[in-house]
Design an enzyme around this catalytic site. Structure first.
Site, PDB file in Angstrom:
ATOM      1  N   GLY A 273      78.227  -8.343 -43.430  1.00  0.00           N
ATOM      2  CA  GLY A 273      79.465  -7.634 -43.705  1.00  0.00           C
ATOM      3  C   GLY A 273      79.896  -7.784 -45.153  1.00  0.00           C
ATOM      4  O   GLY A 273      79.776  -8.863 -45.739  1.00  0.00           O
TER       5      GLY A 273
ATOM      6  N   GLY B  53      84.309 -10.112 -46.797  1.00  0.00           N
ATOM      7  CA  GLY B  53      82.958 -10.352 -47.305  1.00  0.00           C
ATOM      8  C   GLY B  53      82.871 -10.226 -48.809  1.00  0.00           C
ATOM      9  O   GLY B  53      82.243 -11.055 -49.488  1.00  0.00           O
TER      10      GLY B  53
ATOM     11  N   LYS C 176      76.539  -1.265 -43.655  1.00  0.00           N
ATOM     12  CA  LYS C 176      76.236  -0.041 -42.914  1.00  0.00           C
ATOM     13  C   LYS C 176      75.515   0.980 -43.785  1.00  0.00           C
ATOM     14  O   LYS C 176      74.729   1.790 -43.296  1.00  0.00           O
ATOM     15  CB  LYS C 176      77.528   0.556 -42.356  1.00  0.00           C
ATOM     16  CG  LYS C 176      78.164  -0.290 -41.262  1.00  0.00           C
ATOM     17  CD  LYS C 176      79.427   0.370 -40.728  1.00  0.00           C
ATOM     18  CE  LYS C 176      80.040  -0.461 -39.621  1.00  0.00           C
ATOM     19  NZ  LYS C 176      81.304   0.154 -39.098  1.00  0.00           N
TER      20      LYS C 176
ATOM     21  N   GLU D 262      96.744  -2.767 -39.686  1.00  0.00           N
ATOM     22  CA  GLU D 262      95.621  -1.867 -39.481  1.00  0.00           C
ATOM     23  C   GLU D 262      96.135  -0.457 -39.160  1.00  0.00           C
ATOM     24  O   GLU D 262      97.310  -0.269 -38.840  1.00  0.00           O
ATOM     25  CB  GLU D 262      94.755  -2.376 -38.329  1.00  0.00           C
ATOM     26  CG  GLU D 262      94.194  -3.769 -38.530  1.00  0.00           C
ATOM     27  CD  GLU D 262      93.111  -3.832 -39.588  1.00  0.00           C
ATOM     28  OE1 GLU D 262      92.555  -2.757 -39.934  1.00  0.00           O
ATOM     29  OE2 GLU D 262      92.831  -4.933 -40.083  1.00  0.00           O
TER      30      GLU D 262
ATOM     31  N   ASP E 127      96.767 -10.303 -31.135  1.00  0.00           N
ATOM     32  CA  ASP E 127      96.153 -11.034 -32.251  1.00  0.00           C
ATOM     33  C   ASP E 127      96.645 -12.477 -32.288  1.00  0.00           C
ATOM     34  O   ASP E 127      95.856 -13.421 -32.396  1.00  0.00           O
ATOM     35  CB  ASP E 127      96.469 -10.328 -33.569  1.00  0.00           C
ATOM     36  CG  ASP E 127      95.979 -11.100 -34.776  1.00  0.00           C
ATOM     37  OD1 ASP E 127      94.790 -10.983 -35.111  1.00  0.00           O
ATOM     38  OD2 ASP E 127      96.791 -11.838 -35.380  1.00  0.00           O
TER      39      ASP E 127
ATOM     40  N   LYS F  71      94.706 -16.287 -31.538  1.00  0.00           N
ATOM     41  CA  LYS F  71      94.764 -17.443 -32.438  1.00  0.00           C
ATOM     42  C   LYS F  71      95.341 -18.672 -31.741  1.00  0.00           C
ATOM     43  O   LYS F  71      94.876 -19.800 -31.943  1.00  0.00           O
ATOM     44  CB  LYS F  71      95.599 -17.088 -33.671  1.00  0.00           C
ATOM     45  CG  LYS F  71      94.971 -16.004 -34.533  1.00  0.00           C
ATOM     46  CD  LYS F  71      95.913 -15.529 -35.623  1.00  0.00           C
ATOM     47  CE  LYS F  71      95.296 -14.421 -36.456  1.00  0.00           C
ATOM     48  NZ  LYS F  71      96.227 -13.879 -37.465  1.00  0.00           N
TER      49      LYS F  71
ATOM     50  N   GLY G  63      94.806 -11.382 -46.021  1.00  0.00           N
ATOM     51  CA  GLY G  63      94.415 -10.994 -47.374  1.00  0.00           C
ATOM     52  C   GLY G  63      92.986 -11.383 -47.677  1.00  0.00           C
ATOM     53  O   GLY G  63      92.452 -12.339 -47.124  1.00  0.00           O
TER      54      GLY G  63
END
EC number: 1.1.1.3
Length: 432
Positions: free
Chosen positions: A11, A16, A46, A191, A202, A206, A303
């Site tokens: 990624g 990444g 990709k 998102e 989410d 966690k 971030g």
């Protein structure tokens, strides 16, 4: 003794590319810490022909996962693909190939972390996942190492930067939920589909990861009681302020002799509590231990570079283990069976906002409902009537069980004198 460590990066998105930037800029520091260079040898993407703003050579990119995972010269796999299925399969393949793995994938670790950690143990490999919770905050390593000698009995905090950003804008800038969400999306904190954040999923993932580690057990996503921030109603934030509270989407996990309770929901937090002043995209988690007492961990929860910093920290730890020959020596088997408390065993104070008919005897009727369910009230306030001929009643309970709270809300909805239940919140802090 290895003279360099080669990394395969799965990624090259936001995180990444951040990892690649840090490894490139901090190469001299890494050589100083480890004694050898750490190099990215292959990156799975990709589209290998896509133009990228990077100093890395074009031939380092590939669309073939085998060129990364099966390459015998690659020592460590870093998974930052995101998603679940492909990421999980890649981690499994890497571990079975005898390669250590660093991942930032909270979805995978929340759902499959226990079996992947067992697979790492079986193959004598490391599996590090610091960046799966809290962005740049070193929570996982603190629980595994720094507080390893203590008995952790509770965790509470803000572990989702998107919802915290939205609530900050709603409170301090008087923006609507929709306006705050748009701004969060434009700044990259939300998102395109924000449902996992605003519905609490989410944060629940966690909290399941943190609770499993803190309590040395297996907490699954379905063990978490979840309410999303869409249940926040107009005027609730102002009401919270009037009573000395701030609304936060908070995660909570507690353990005692009766079992574990774990939740993610919008709560009223007393303004004097440090969590009330955690704003924007920042995260903060309180850890309560038998001997250390209260400790708080605060920092950016999202971030590119904060998350990439945590990933790189795990890379350093994995490289150090490789160089020392101790990779895969840490065992991850849980010590305790996870017993999740029933609603009758979970207690707290609750804020109830009820719309009722403006008639004589209504307050007496409602008071009788609380009394019948064994609940006592600490505060009762009637607000001015609305244009529909009803009034808002604000009630804050003393400590009651979650089951009592839910039963009271259900009965309120079926009481003729009640127009409707507007909102309710668990109350953190203040007098019992």
């Amino acid at each position: 003794m290895k003279n360099e460590i080669n990394i395969g990066l799965l990624g090259f998105g936001v995180v990444g590319s951040g990892v690649a930037t840090i490894l490139h800029k901090h190469q001299e520091d890494l050589i100083h810490k480890l004694g050898v260079p750490v190099k990215i040898k292959k990156i799975l993407v990709k589209d290998a022909t896509k133009k990228r703003d990077t100093e890395l050579s074009e031939d380092i990119f590939t669309i073939n996962a085998d060129e990364v995972i099966e390459d015998p010269t690659i020592d460590l796999i870093v998974e930052v693909i995101g998603g679940t299925t492909e990421a999980k399969q890649s981690i499994e393949r890497a571990l079975r190939a005898g390669k250590g793995v660093v991942t930032a994938n909270k979805d995978v670790m929340a759902q499959f972390g226990h079996e992947l950690l067992n697979l790492a143990d079986e193959n004598k490999c490391d599996l590090f996942y610091e960046a799966s919770v809290g962005g740049g905050i070193p929570l996982i390593r603190t629980l595994e190492d720094g507080l390893a000698s203590d008995r952790i009995w509770a965790l509470t905090g803000i572990v989702n930067g998107t919802t915290n950003f939205i609530l900050t804008k709603m409170k301090h800038e008087k923006k609507s939920y929709e306006e705050a969400l748009i701004e969060a999306t434009e700044l990259g904190f939300a998102e395109a589909d924000p449902s996992a954040d605003v519905d609490g999923i989410d944060a629940a993932r966690k909290m399941a990861i943190l609770a499993s580690l803190a309590f040395s057990t297996v907490v699954r996503l379905e063990d978490v009681f979840v309410r999303g921030m869409k249940d926040i109603r107009e005027g609730d934030l102002e009401l919270a302020e009037q009573f000395g509270f701030t609304v936060k989407m908070a995660g909570s996990a507690k353990k005692d002799d009766d079992g574990i309770e774990i939740s993610v929901e919008p709560v009223f937090i007393q303004n004097s509590h440090p969590l009330a002043s955690v704003n924007n995209e920042f995260n903060a988690v309180y850890v309560y231990g038998d001997t250390v007492g209260e400790t708080m961990f605060y920092g950016p929860g999202a971030g590119s570079l904060p998350t990439a910093t945590s990933v790189t920290g795990d890379i350093v730890a994995a490289c150090r283990n490789l160089l020392l020959g101790v990779n895969g020596k840490r065992l991850h088997a849980p010590r305790h069976f996870c017993t999740v408390k029933k609603d009758t065993q979970i207690f707290g104070r609750y804020f109830h906002r009820i719309s009722v008919k403006d008639e004589v005897g209504v307050l007496t009727k409602l008071a009788s409902i609380y009394s019948e369910h064994g609940a006592s009230l600490a505060t009762v306030i009637q607000r001015e009537g609305d244009r529909h001929g009803g009034v808002d009643l604000i009630m804050i309970t003393h400590h009651i069980s979650r089951q009592q709270h839910l039963d009271i809300m259900n009965e309120m909805r079926n009481t003729p004198e009640v127009n409707g239940v507007i909102s309710y919140y668990r109350v953190e802090g203040g007098n019992k």
